[in-house]
Design an enzyme around this catalytic site. Structure first.
Site, PDB file in Angstrom:
ATOM      1  CG  ASP A 221      -1.960   1.153   1.314  1.00 41.53           C
ATOM      2  OD1 ASP A 221      -1.781   2.234   0.628  1.00 41.53           O
ATOM      3  OD2 ASP A 221      -2.884   1.085   1.932  1.00 41.53           O
ATOM      4  CG  HIS A 222       3.182   4.008  -2.950  1.00 40.13           C
ATOM      5  ND1 HIS A 222       4.176   4.276  -2.231  1.00 40.13           N
ATOM      6  CD2 HIS A 222       3.922   4.329  -4.387  1.00 40.13           C
ATOM      7  CE1 HIS A 222       5.124   4.865  -2.901  1.00 40.13           C
ATOM      8  NE2 HIS A 222       5.023   4.657  -4.170  1.00 40.13           N
ATOM      9  NE  ARG A 223      -4.178   3.874   1.112  1.00 43.46           N
ATOM     10  CZ  ARG A 223      -5.221   3.344   1.520  1.00 43.46           C
ATOM     11  NH1 ARG A 223      -6.354   4.154   1.744  1.00 43.46           N
ATOM     12  NH2 ARG A 223      -5.391   2.176   2.062  1.00 43.46           N
ATOM     13  CB  ILE A 225       4.795   0.460   2.034  1.00 42.93           C
ATOM     14  CG1 ILE A 225       4.176  -0.272   3.077  1.00 42.93           C
ATOM     15  CG2 ILE A 225       6.335  -0.210   1.812  1.00 42.93           C
ATOM     16  CD1 ILE A 225       4.693  -0.287   4.446  1.00 42.93           C
TER      17      ILE A 225
END
Length: 247
Positions: A221-223, A225
């Protein structure tokens, strides 16, 4: 922004019988639930997938030697991967978190429950193996076998599929070179594993040496990581396996 750019097009309704013979089947309850969850997770989480290889040449050599010496306590890859994942979650605790539904709070977990994706006739189930940091390799292997069998035959309760921190999804017994697994919300990461392959790589003297490489595919999850930490996480797992000692 205009609705013409933000509103999703309706699903196409078609009479497939005009093209040829058609058999209509109802979608099973399990598959319908999984489909809704997958759609929610894919649409709601900004996924990125990082791919890398773990060199398991020495790992496999030690594993085969162990199995030959201990035919009643044979070792497989998955319990070792669970151990590697727990160690990686401790080293990079941002992977052991969950976002609140509104994205304003981050919950740091101090327990280590690992989800294992199980292919069942009715779809896909993900039991969460609890407290993996406190269990031996024998205990993990036994629980994996029992839970997977129950998932395929009797099914699992929601309690057995709840509370996971991070999920492993292995297709190594089938094949493939990599894939992009969908994150199991509210987790922030999932590690996909495909079939190991043999490949010649240069040794320290530049000479070709046959090595065994295990493809690892981490969706995150780029929010929560960033890419650098994702790369470090996968490298940690790979290095952990490279030095893993069977007990």
């Amino acid at each position: 922004m205009s609705d013409q750019f933000t509103k999703m097009m309706p699903w196409p309704e078609m009479d497939f019988s005009v093209f040829g013979e058609v058999e209509e089947k109802a979608v099973g309850k399990t598959q319908a639930y999984v489909a809704k969850a997958m759609h929610r997770n894919w649409a709601s989480i900004p996924h990125v997938t990082h791919n890398d290889d773990a060199d398991i040449t020495e790992f496999e050599s030690r594993r085969k030697a162990w199995n030959q010496a201990n035919p009643d306590k044979k070792r497989t890859l998955l319990p070792a991967l669970m151990k590697a994942t727990v160690a990686a979650l401790k080293e990079y605790p941002q992977f052991n978190t969950s976002l609140s539904a509104d994205g304003t709070k981050l919950f740091q977990k101090h327990y280590y429950h690992i989800g294992i994706a199980v292919d069942v006739p009715s779809g896909l189930l993900v039991p969460a193996i609890k407290d993996c940091d406190k269990k031996t390799e024998d205990e993990l292997a036994a629980e994996l076998a029992a839970t997977s069998e129950k998932a395929r035959t009797k099914g699992l309760s929601m309690a057995e599929m709840s509370g996971g921190c991070f999920t492993l999804s292995s297709l190594g017994h089938i094949g493939g070179t990599s894939f992009s697994p969908i994150i199991n919300a509210p987790e922030v990461g999932i590690l996909g594993i495909t079939r190991a392959r043999s490949q010649f790589l240069p040794d320290e003297n530049g000479q070709p040496e046959l090595r065994q490489l295990l493809p690892l595919s981490l969706s995150y999850d780029h929010r929560v990581i960033n890419g650098a930490d994702a790369a470090r996480f996968v490298r940690f797992v790979a290095d952990f396996l490279a030095s893993y000692e069977f007990k």
